[in-house]
Motif scaffolding. Structure first.
Motif, PDB file in Angstrom:
ATOM      1  N   PHE A  39       0.974  -1.154  -0.066  1.00  0.00           N
ATOM      2  CA  PHE A  39       0.258   0.256   0.401  1.00  0.00           C
ATOM      3  C   PHE A  39       0.735   1.374  -0.032  1.00  0.00           C
ATOM      4  O   PHE A  39       0.821   2.437  -1.132  1.00  0.00           O
ATOM      5  N   GLU A  40       1.621   1.510   0.987  1.00  0.00           N
ATOM      6  CA  GLU A  40       2.785   2.511   0.536  1.00  0.00           C
ATOM      7  C   GLU A  40       3.179   2.771  -0.473  1.00  0.00           C
ATOM      8  O   GLU A  40       3.430   4.241  -0.999  1.00  0.00           O
ATOM      9  N   GLU A  41       3.898   1.756  -1.424  1.00  0.00           N
ATOM     10  CA  GLU A  41       4.849   1.892  -1.870  1.00  0.00           C
ATOM     11  C   GLU A  41       3.362   1.900  -3.354  1.00  0.00           C
ATOM     12  O   GLU A  41       4.060   2.730  -4.616  1.00  0.00           O
ATOM     13  N   VAL A  42       1.686   1.690  -3.793  1.00  0.00           N
ATOM     14  CA  VAL A  42       1.673   1.879  -4.644  1.00  0.00           C
ATOM     15  C   VAL A  42       1.832   3.444  -4.907  1.00  0.00           C
ATOM     16  O   VAL A  42       0.822   4.098  -5.279  1.00  0.00           O
ATOM     17  N   LEU A  43       1.501   3.984  -3.918  1.00  0.00           N
ATOM     18  CA  LEU A  43       1.341   5.872  -3.495  1.00  0.00           C
ATOM     19  C   LEU A  43       2.981   6.301  -3.373  1.00  0.00           C
ATOM     20  O   LEU A  43       3.358   7.214  -4.561  1.00  0.00           O
ATOM     21  N   MET A  44       3.734   6.469  -2.907  1.00  0.00           N
ATOM     22  CA  MET A  44       4.995   5.968  -3.386  1.00  0.00           C
ATOM     23  C   MET A  44       6.409   5.774  -4.487  1.00  0.00           C
ATOM     24  O   MET A  44       7.340   6.778  -4.749  1.00  0.00           O
ATOM     25  N   GLY A  45       5.745   4.957  -5.031  1.00  0.00           N
ATOM     26  CA  GLY A  45       6.689   4.770  -6.027  1.00  0.00           C
ATOM     27  C   GLY A  45       7.500   3.635  -5.672  1.00  0.00           C
ATOM     28  O   GLY A  45       7.967   3.480  -3.968  1.00  0.00           O
ATOM     29  N   ASN A  46       8.772   3.287  -6.205  1.00  0.00           N
ATOM     30  CA  ASN A  46       9.878   3.160  -6.110  1.00  0.00           C
ATOM     31  C   ASN A  46      10.719   2.801  -6.611  1.00  0.00           C
ATOM     32  O   ASN A  46      11.159   2.825  -7.202  1.00  0.00           O
ATOM     33  N   ASP A  64      13.630   1.942  -6.113  1.00  0.00           N
ATOM     34  CA  ASP A  64      14.780   0.825  -6.773  1.00  0.00           C
ATOM     35  C   ASP A  64      14.354   0.401  -7.786  1.00  0.00           C
ATOM     36  O   ASP A  64      14.943  -0.145  -8.435  1.00  0.00           O
ATOM     37  N   TYR A  65      13.155   0.697  -8.642  1.00  0.00           N
ATOM     38  CA  TYR A  65      12.302   0.185 -10.125  1.00  0.00           C
ATOM     39  C   TYR A  65      12.789   1.403 -10.497  1.00  0.00           C
ATOM     40  O   TYR A  65      12.046   1.157 -11.917  1.00  0.00           O
ATOM     41  N   ASN A  66      13.106   2.895 -10.509  1.00  0.00           N
ATOM     42  CA  ASN A  66      12.774   3.760 -11.134  1.00  0.00           C
ATOM     43  C   ASN A  66      11.596   3.733 -10.984  1.00  0.00           C
ATOM     44  O   ASN A  66      11.116   4.693 -12.313  1.00  0.00           O
ATOM     45  N   MET A  67      10.603   4.143 -10.091  1.00  0.00           N
ATOM     46  CA  MET A  67       9.010   3.911 -10.376  1.00  0.00           C
ATOM     47  C   MET A  67       8.601   5.020  -9.934  1.00  0.00           C
ATOM     48  O   MET A  67       8.685   5.526  -8.037  1.00  0.00           O
ATOM     49  N   PRO A  68       8.666   6.247 -10.331  1.00  0.00           N
ATOM     50  CA  PRO A  68       7.409   7.398  -9.780  1.00  0.00           C
ATOM     51  C   PRO A  68       6.389   7.229  -8.676  1.00  0.00           C
ATOM     52  O   PRO A  68       5.570   6.563  -9.164  1.00  0.00           O
TER      53      PRO A  68
END
Length: 745
Positions: free
Chosen positions: A664-671, A673-677
């Motif tokens: 849930f945190e990742e879908v909002l803040m991105g990642n 390490d995967y260059n996902m904003p």
């Protein structure tokens, strides 16, 4: 602020904002979001479960029959699915006390009706309204151009972009007597209470709910299902009652797939066919809905719809078998399920998601749970177990077939609450959630293949990625053909899964001519990674589409179970239960002399898991020593894990070490390490009045137990209620609702 304004407060997005609770999710969920107006994206997020419920504690030492009934009380929405997997866990602890064939198929009839009911309820009433014209037109959330483009876009144009209907894509749909011809018609139809989709969907989920009740008698707390069988036999009479509802439900499931296929293709607009991507690129330099809630392709699915007669699969060397309730055969009977299990991992940003395994044994062995950011005392720390943990639990070193079991596996986990005040604002490393943090180490052939652990996604998106990638498993599956004549084929090169539903004729659910050809209709799900040319892994609207297609696959499961039940009745095989509870025998199957079991299947929310450590013995008084539950919402909401751990097998570390965030945190803040904003801001209401609707919309796309109201707790401590996610007080919401009702009338 002027009294004529519909807004209670203005919001200061220069500080972290806490949105809590996002209700009807167990445990209750709040999210803290930091938004950067210069990049138009979320830069930080914390997901916090706000309630401790204690099931893992108060079910300790309860006898087996009590535990099976208590397990359904874990949820007031989908409790029957908890009871289903608790049944499997206890059947396994009893050495494989599987139901007789007709008993198993009767349980699956109820289960698959429950799955399709719950998916329809979410797509209609819980998550569906977020994608209705309430937000694209009435409340003014999204750019007005989107609804205008939708008005000018006939379904026939979107159908040309679709691969989902190889026998012919519908060019218009009819629901509740209303003809839907454009994308804006779909958006209008999703409006709660008055929309055509809502009205016909409400009927459809009711009749699917009725089908489930024919065998469970009471939901969400069944009184008929126990280890070894079910108390209501599938007779000719109640199979006929089920059939009537299954026909209407099947017709609905077909149209439901079409609605979300077209809505997703329009809004995600991967090829910029409709101008939605170009619009957002012009407004804020983003890809719009294609990026909302995007994250790496790390998924887990346990599959569902067990079978009493195994399918034939290609290649024939892949082991499948009917459900027998044993741990040693769990890999084979798991692969025989109509919905296949799978662990999907995207190793890095430059590679596509890959299926690591379709063995439930491998997935089970790879599960780890941590309490690094949670309000619990660790059961294992600094090289030893806490003194509270019984030796029969801490000493478990082997699974029932001799594989090593991690210190952090649920069988060895001991729940010890440690209540603390939650920091506001939340900030790692201070604990901030009652959810634990499930993570998975990829296994193959019962051995870890890496020392990395991944936060994974558990939802219908995970289910569908696991289906399309089945040919990649060490035990690959290209086709799965069931004795009743149904077949599913999987193509990992084009990331697709193809399945069939019978042609039906319902006087209540009208079907387009494209869905009335021949004896069966072909449906094809293509994963968003393929649709986007390898750029996008997943997003919020794709989660909605995946749920619609998983429901279609579950609908095929209903037909397989129904036809199998008819076959058994014709043969006189009427037994539905293996033995009375007085004969249940829990058998030692590990090194500490206890009985281990695990139940794993898809629930409407996603991958649902129960593990059991039972005492040994026979009868109704044998107690559960350590019942543990891991819900799909726990998998998704688990907070940060940034440390490395000696797990008793090897030293493991997070695959995304920069933030260690949960899903849930990742879908909002991105990642990073995967260059996902992070998730972009998509709405256009004034910033000082903006309430972050995109974030609630993203999280609601996961889960049928999200409802459409949240409390917003601001940095100054004041709170307000948001009805249907719109930034208006209740009276204004009602006025806007009925103004719109008059327009569509």
């Amino acid at each position: 602020m002027a009294s004529s304004s519909p807004y209670y407060f203005t919001f200061d997005w220069t500080k972290p904002v806490l949105i809590e609770p996002i209700v009807r999710i167990k445990p209750e969920l709040g999210i803290q979001v930091t938004y950067d107006s210069s990049s138009n994206r979320v830069t930080d997020a914390y997901a916090a479960a706000g309630m401790f419920r204690g099931f893992e504690i108060f079910m300790r030492n309860k006898p087996g029959p009590d535990v099976i009934m208590l397990s359904s009380r874990e949820c007031g929405i989908c409790g029957e699915h908890h009871q289903f997997i608790e049944r499997i866990a206890q059947e396994m602890a009893q050495g494989g006390n599987a139901p007789p064939p007709l008993g198993l198929e009767t349980i699956i009839l109820a289960n698959d009706a429950a799955m399709t009911y719950d998916a329809t309820a979410h797509l209609t009433a819980l998550g569906g309204p977020d994608w209705s014209s309430l937000f694209f037109k009435v409340a003014g959330y999204f750019p007005s151009q989107i609804y205008e483009i939708a008005q000018q876009t006939p379904l026939s144009k979107v159908a040309q972009e679709s691969q989902a209907f190889p026998m012919g894509a519908p060019t218009q749909l009819e629901m509740a007597g209303v003809k839907l011809k454009t994308v804006s018609d779909l958006m209008d139809a999703l409006v709660p209470i008055i929309g055509a989709y809502f009205l016909e969907g409400a009927y459809s989920w009711r009749i699917l709910h009725e089908a489930e009740l024919l065998y469970y008698l009471r939901v969400p707390h069944p009184i008929t299902m126990v280890p070894g069988g079910i108390g209501v036999p599938a007779t000719v009479e109640n199979l006929q009652r089920y059939f009537q509802r299954m026909v209407d439900g099947t017709a609905w499931l077909m149209k439901q797939m079409a609605v979300y296929e077209y809505l997703t293709l329009f809004l995600a607009d991967y090829n910029n066919t409709f101008g939605i991507q170009a619009l957002y690129d012009k407004l804020n330099g983003t890809l719009g809905f294609a990026e909302e809630g995007n994250r790496p392709g790390n998924f887990v699915s346990y599959g569902q719809s067990d079978v009493s007669e195994a399918p034939s699969v290609t290649p024939s060397s892949t082991s499948v078998m009917p459900y027998d309730g044993t741990y040693e055969n769990m890999g084979a009977w798991g692969r025989a399920r109509v919905v296949k299990p799978g662990l999907v991992i995207q190793p890095n940003s430059n590679s596509p998601p890959q299926l690591v395994t379709n063995s439930l044994i491998d997935i089970n062995l790879g599960i780890r749970e941590f309490v690094e950011s949670s309000f619990y005392t660790p059961w294992y720390e600094n090289g030893s177990f806490n003194s509270e943990v019984p030796s029969s639990v801490s000493g478990i070193e082997e699974d029932p077939i001799g594989n090593k079991v991690s210190y952090y596996h649920p069988w060895r986990k001991w729940t010890m609450p440690n209540p603390q005040p939650r920091p506001v604002p939340m900030a790692y490393p201070a604990p901030y959630s009652w959810a634990v943090s499930p993570r998975i180490v990829p296994y193959q052939n019962h051995k870890p293949i890496t020392n990395l652990f991944y936060n994974v996604e558990a939802d219908p998106m995970a289910v569908m990625y696991a289906q399309v990638l089945q040919p990649q498993a060490p035990t690959p599956i290209y086709t799965s053909s069931y004795p009743s004549g149904f077949e599913v084929s999987y193509n990992s090169n084009e990331m697709s899964a193809t399945f069939y539903l019978p042609t039906v004729n319902s006087p209540r659910i009208s079907l387009p001519p494209e869905f009335q050809q021949g004896s069966e209709i072909e449906f094809k799900y293509v994963a968003p990674y393929a649709l986007s040319g390898g750029k996008i892994v997943t997003n919020a609207i794709e989660r909605m589409r995946a749920r619609a297609f998983e429901a279609g696959l579950d609908g095929m499961g209903m037909w397989i179970a129904w036809m199998s039940a008819i076959t058994y009745l014709k043969k006189g095989m009427t037994q539905v239960s293996s033995m009375p509870p007085s004969s249940w025998t829990y058998k030692s199957n590990t090194n500490t002399g206890v009985a281990l079991g695990v139940g794993m299947k898809e629930a409407p929310r996603g991958a649902q898991y129960h593990s059991e450590v039972f005492a040994t013995g026979t009868g109704v008084n044998v107690p559960a020593i350590n019942p543990q539950q891991m819900q799909p919402t726990t998998v998704n909401s688990g907070p940060r894990v940034k440390n490395s751990y000696d797990d008793g097998i090897q030293t493991i570390k997070p695959a995304s070490p920069t933030h260690g965030a949960g899903t849930f945190e990742e879908v909002l803040m991105g990642n990073p390490d995967y260059n996902m904003p992070g998730t972009p801001r998509l709405t256009v209401i004034p910033t000082e009045q903006w309430d972050g609707f995109e974030f609630a919309q993203t999280l609601r796309s996961f889960d049928p137990c999200f409802v459409c109201g949240v409390h917003m707790v601001l940095p100054n401590g004041r709170a307000r209620y948001i009805t249907l996610g719109a930034p208006v007080d209740l009276s204004n919401a009602i006025k806007a609702f009925y103004r719109f009702a008059m327009k569509v009338k």
